[in-house]
Design a protein around this motif. Structure first.
Motif, PDB file in Angstrom:
ATOM      1  N   VAL A 167       0.847  -1.195   0.000  1.00 17.22           N
ATOM      2  CA  VAL A 167       0.000   0.000   0.000  1.00 17.22           C
ATOM      3  C   VAL A 167       0.881   1.242   0.000  1.00 17.22           C
ATOM      4  O   VAL A 167       1.871   1.312   0.739  1.00 17.22           O
ATOM      5  N   VAL A 168       0.516   2.210  -0.852  1.00 15.41           N
ATOM      6  CA  VAL A 168       1.159   3.523  -0.873  1.00 15.41           C
ATOM      7  C   VAL A 168       0.075   4.584  -1.012  1.00 15.41           C
ATOM      8  O   VAL A 168      -0.969   4.342  -1.615  1.00 15.41           O
ATOM      9  N   THR A 169       0.299   5.749  -0.432  1.00 13.55           N
ATOM     10  CA  THR A 169      -0.563   6.905  -0.626  1.00 13.55           C
ATOM     11  C   THR A 169       0.277   7.965  -1.317  1.00 13.55           C
ATOM     12  O   THR A 169       1.344   8.327  -0.817  1.00 13.55           O
ATOM     13  N   SER A 207       5.672  13.803  -1.019  1.00 18.63           N
ATOM     14  CA  SER A 207       5.065  13.180  -2.199  1.00 18.63           C
ATOM     15  C   SER A 207       4.326  11.870  -1.934  1.00 18.63           C
ATOM     16  O   SER A 207       3.295  11.643  -2.534  1.00 18.63           O
ATOM     17  N   TYR A 208       4.828  10.989  -1.067  1.00 16.74           N
ATOM     18  CA  TYR A 208       4.085   9.745  -0.812  1.00 16.74           C
ATOM     19  C   TYR A 208       4.450   9.133   0.532  1.00 16.74           C
ATOM     20  O   TYR A 208       5.522   9.370   1.067  1.00 16.74           O
ATOM     21  N   ALA A 209       3.503   8.318   1.048  1.00 13.43           N
ATOM     22  CA  ALA A 209       3.712   7.515   2.257  1.00 13.43           C
ATOM     23  C   ALA A 209       3.727   6.053   1.849  1.00 13.43           C
ATOM     24  O   ALA A 209       2.994   5.634   0.966  1.00 13.43           O
ATOM     25  N   GLY A 210       4.523   5.261   2.514  1.00 18.73           N
ATOM     26  CA  GLY A 210       4.685   3.858   2.196  1.00 18.73           C
ATOM     27  C   GLY A 210       6.024   3.650   1.533  1.00 18.73           C
ATOM     28  O   GLY A 210       6.848   4.567   1.496  1.00 18.73           O
ATOM     29  N   PRO A 211       6.279   2.492   1.048  1.00 18.06           N
ATOM     30  CA  PRO A 211       5.382   1.349   0.908  1.00 18.06           C
ATOM     31  C   PRO A 211       5.212   0.576   2.217  1.00 18.06           C
ATOM     32  O   PRO A 211       6.120   0.501   3.029  1.00 18.06           O
ATOM     33  N   VAL A 212       4.020  -0.009   2.364  1.00 19.74           N
ATOM     34  CA  VAL A 212       3.734  -0.915   3.472  1.00 19.74           C
ATOM     35  C   VAL A 212       3.402  -2.258   2.832  1.00 19.74           C
ATOM     36  O   VAL A 212       2.460  -2.345   2.054  1.00 19.74           O
ATOM     37  N   ARG A 213       4.194  -3.285   3.154  1.00 19.77           N
ATOM     38  CA  ARG A 213       4.043  -4.596   2.515  1.00 19.77           C
ATOM     39  C   ARG A 213       3.706  -5.670   3.537  1.00 19.77           C
ATOM     40  O   ARG A 213       4.148  -5.597   4.682  1.00 19.77           O
ATOM     41  N   ALA A 214       2.963  -6.686   3.108  1.00 22.89           N
ATOM     42  CA  ALA A 214       2.668  -7.847   3.955  1.00 22.89           C
ATOM     43  C   ALA A 214       2.285  -9.029   3.080  1.00 22.89           C
ATOM     44  O   ALA A 214       1.550  -8.872   2.098  1.00 22.89           O
ATOM     45  N   ALA A 215       2.786 -10.205   3.441  1.00 25.22           N
ATOM     46  CA  ALA A 215       2.396 -11.434   2.756  1.00 25.22           C
ATOM     47  C   ALA A 215       0.914 -11.677   3.013  1.00 25.22           C
ATOM     48  O   ALA A 215       0.450 -11.547   4.148  1.00 25.22           O
TER      49      ALA A 215
END
Length: 132
Positions: free
Chosen positions: A66-68, A99-107
């Motif tokens: 997820v990125v914003t 410019s952006y937040a994230g990335p947030v990653r998860a299996a």
């Protein structure tokens, strides 16, 4: 002497105008390039009109990301991106960004996720979705 000074000043101002007109403007960040190789956008939600920002959910075959992203870079402001895999807790990235937040990653292979993001006071949080 006066004409020479004026000619030089005119030439310098013309060069400055050319450089200013050819300086690239901000291009919105690409969600897939932020998450990494193999990720593709599977969902998105506009979270704000002012400043314009969108949260994106991406998938690479086994993990979500997820990125914003703001439509245009600007003054650093509070932004966040968040992701929760069913049976787990929230993972997130929240800070002042330009410019952006994230990335947030998860299996998340074979399970549902909740995801979202925001900027300033505007935010979005999905229900359980994209199961499987």
């Amino acid at each position: 002497m006066r004409k020479s000074y004026a000619a030089v000043l005119t030439a310098v101002m013309g060069a400055v105008a050319v450089v200013a007109s050819t300086t690239p403007s901000y291009a919105a960040a690409n969600p897939a390039s932020i998450c990494g190789a193999g990720y593709s956008v599977i969902d998105s939600e506009k979270v704000s009109n002012s400043p314009a920002a969108t949260s994106y959910l991406l998938w690479n075959g086994s993990s979500n990301c997820v990125v914003t992203i703001r439509a245009t870079a600007g003054k650093a402001t509070l932004m966040h991106a968040k992701l929760r895999v069913q049976g787990g807790s929230w993972k997130g990235d929240e800070n002042d960004y330009t410019s952006y937040a994230g990335p947030v990653r998860a299996a998340a292979n074979g399970t549902c996720v909740m995801w979202g993001g925001g900027i300033n006071e505007a935010s979005y949080t999905s229900g359980w979705e994209h199961c499987g």
